[in-house]
Design a protein around this motif. Structure first.
Motif, PDB file in Angstrom:
ATOM      1  N   TRP A  98       0.835  -1.201   0.000  1.00  0.00           N
ATOM      2  CA  TRP A  98       0.000   0.000   0.000  1.00  0.00           C
ATOM      3  C   TRP A  98       0.868   1.249   0.000  1.00  0.00           C
ATOM      4  O   TRP A  98       2.042   1.196   0.368  1.00  0.00           O
ATOM      5  CB  TRP A  98      -0.944   0.035   1.205  1.00  0.00           C
ATOM      6  N   ASP A 116      -3.819  -1.810  -0.280  1.00  0.00           N
ATOM      7  CA  ASP A 116      -4.703  -2.097   0.850  1.00  0.00           C
ATOM      8  C   ASP A 116      -4.065  -1.599   2.152  1.00  0.00           C
ATOM      9  O   ASP A 116      -3.325  -2.339   2.806  1.00  0.00           O
ATOM     10  CB  ASP A 116      -4.951  -3.611   0.928  1.00  0.00           C
ATOM     11  N   PRO A 118      -3.419  -0.430   6.103  1.00  0.00           N
ATOM     12  CA  PRO A 118      -3.755  -1.150   7.343  1.00  0.00           C
ATOM     13  C   PRO A 118      -5.106  -0.718   7.910  1.00  0.00           C
ATOM     14  O   PRO A 118      -5.649   0.324   7.553  1.00  0.00           O
ATOM     15  CB  PRO A 118      -2.606  -0.796   8.285  1.00  0.00           C
ATOM     16  N   HIS A 119      -5.628  -1.530   8.815  1.00  0.00           N
ATOM     17  CA  HIS A 119      -6.992  -1.324   9.323  1.00  0.00           C
ATOM     18  C   HIS A 119      -7.153  -0.008  10.078  1.00  0.00           C
ATOM     19  O   HIS A 119      -8.275   0.480  10.234  1.00  0.00           O
ATOM     20  CB  HIS A 119      -7.386  -2.502  10.231  1.00  0.00           C
ATOM     21  N   VAL A 120      -6.046   0.571  10.562  1.00  0.00           N
ATOM     22  CA  VAL A 120      -6.140   1.835  11.299  1.00  0.00           C
ATOM     23  C   VAL A 120      -6.351   3.030  10.370  1.00  0.00           C
ATOM     24  O   VAL A 120      -6.711   4.122  10.827  1.00  0.00           O
ATOM     25  CB  VAL A 120      -4.879   2.072  12.155  1.00  0.00           C
ATOM     26  N   PHE A 121      -6.115   2.842   9.084  1.00  0.00           N
ATOM     27  CA  PHE A 121      -6.171   3.963   8.149  1.00  0.00           C
ATOM     28  C   PHE A 121      -7.523   4.678   8.128  1.00  0.00           C
ATOM     29  O   PHE A 121      -7.563   5.919   8.223  1.00  0.00           O
ATOM     30  CB  PHE A 121      -5.796   3.487   6.736  1.00  0.00           C
ATOM     31  N   PRO A 122      -8.672   3.982   8.014  1.00  0.00           N
ATOM     32  CA  PRO A 122      -9.951   4.704   7.951  1.00  0.00           C
ATOM     33  C   PRO A 122     -10.204   5.590   9.167  1.00  0.00           C
ATOM     34  O   PRO A 122     -10.694   6.728   9.023  1.00  0.00           O
ATOM     35  CB  PRO A 122     -10.987   3.583   7.851  1.00  0.00           C
ATOM     36  N   LYS A 123      -9.853   5.118  10.355  1.00  0.00           N
ATOM     37  CA  LYS A 123     -10.072   5.901  11.566  1.00  0.00           C
ATOM     38  C   LYS A 123      -9.184   7.133  11.577  1.00  0.00           C
ATOM     39  O   LYS A 123      -9.635   8.246  11.897  1.00  0.00           O
ATOM     40  CB  LYS A 123      -9.811   5.051  12.808  1.00  0.00           C
ATOM     41  N   VAL A 151      -0.271   6.911  10.098  1.00  0.00           N
ATOM     42  CA  VAL A 151      -0.443   5.490   9.773  1.00  0.00           C
ATOM     43  C   VAL A 151       0.886   4.749   9.950  1.00  0.00           C
ATOM     44  O   VAL A 151       0.938   3.655  10.512  1.00  0.00           O
ATOM     45  CB  VAL A 151      -0.977   5.315   8.342  1.00  0.00           C
ATOM     46  N   SER A 154       1.574   4.158  13.598  1.00  0.00           N
ATOM     47  CA  SER A 154       0.772   3.095  14.211  1.00  0.00           C
ATOM     48  C   SER A 154       1.422   1.723  14.049  1.00  0.00           C
ATOM     49  O   SER A 154       1.128   0.798  14.804  1.00  0.00           O
ATOM     50  CB  SER A 154      -0.628   3.081  13.589  1.00  0.00           C
TER      51      SER A 154
END
Length: 203
Positions: A98, A116, A118-123, A151, A154
Motif C-alpha cells: 500500500w 490495501d 492497514p486497518h487503522v487507516f480509515p479511523k 499510519v 501506528s
C-alpha cells in the motif's frame, strides 16, 4: 523552518543485512554523523529504523525498497513540510502492499491511496479530515498531511516530530560515494586524454 526528511523501517532482517542491502556503513566521521545525515536505531517490536536527513532520498526509490524487502517487511515515509508533502508505503517480500501520498501545496484535501492500507487507516483519515473541516485558522492548517505519518507511526511507533532522537548510530551511504567516484574517474580520464599544448618560448 519545517522538517525535510525520510525514513525506512524494516522488520525481519538483522542490522548487518539491512546495511548491506542499503549500502550503508558506519560513518567515517562520527561527529558529522551525529548532525543527522543518516542514522539508525532499533524501534519497539523488532523494527530497525534508518533516518535520512533528506526528503525523497534515493534509497526510497522503488528498486531499493523492492530489494530491501525481500524476505521481510519494509515501511518508508517521506516528509517535506515546505510543500506539505507526506507519504508512507509498505513493502513485503519485494511487493508494494500500500501507499499513501499527500501534497498540500497542490490541494490540502488530496490523498492518493493505492493498495490495501492497514486497518487503522480509515479511523486516522476520518479524524484528520474532521479536524480539517472544523479548522477556522487562516491560513488553514493542513491536517490531511498528518495521515501518512500517523499510519506509519501506528505500525513502527515512530513519528518525525514526536519521537526522541536518542540512541541513533551514525551511518553513511556508499551509493552516493560510488556515484561521485564514477564521475570523478570519468572527468580525470577525459582530462588525461587532452593533449598538452606546447609552451611559448622566448625568442
Amino acid at each position: 523552518m519545517g522538517y525535510s526528511l525520510s525514513w525506512i523501517a524494516t522488520k525481519g532482517l538483522v542490522k548487518d543485512i539491512v546495511c548491506s542491502r542499503l549500502q550503508l556503513s558506519m560513518a567515517s566521521n562520527p561527529a558529522r554523523g551525529r548532525e543527522g545525515h543518516i542514522r539508525s536505531r532499533d524501534q519497539p517490536d523488532g523494527w530497525r529504523l534508518v533516518l535520512l536527513n533528506e526528503a525523497e532520498h534515493p534509497l526510497l526509490k522503488v528498486s531499493h525498497l523492492a530489494t530491501l524487502s525481500k524476505g521481510c517487511t519494509a515501511l518508508a515515509c517521506n516528509i517535506e513540510e515546505h510543500v506539505m508533502l507526506g507519504s508512507a508505503e509498505q513493502w513485503t517480500d519485494g511487493q508494494l502492499l500500500w501507499r499513501l501520498r499527500h501534497q498540500g501545496d497542490i490541494d490540502t484535501h488530496n490523498l492518493e491511496v493505492s493498495g490495501d492500507p492497514p486497518h487503522v487507516f480509515p479511523k486516522i483519515e476520518e479524524e484528520c479530515r474532521s479536524r480539517q473541516a472544523s479548522d477556522t485558522e487562516q491560513p488553514p492548517v493542513d491536517f490531511v498531511f498528518e495521515i501518512p505519518p500517523l499510519v506509519a507511526k501506528s505500525i513502527t511507533a515512530f513519528k518525525h516530530d514526536e519521537s526522541d532522537r536518542e540512541g541513533f548510530e551514525p551511518l553513511q551511504w556508499q551509493g552516493r560515494r560510488t556515484w561521485w567516484r564514477f564521475w570523478q574517474s570519468e572527468i580525470f580520464g577525459i582530462l588525461a586524454a587532452v593533449p598538452t599544448l606546447p609552451q611559448d618560448r622566448d625568442p
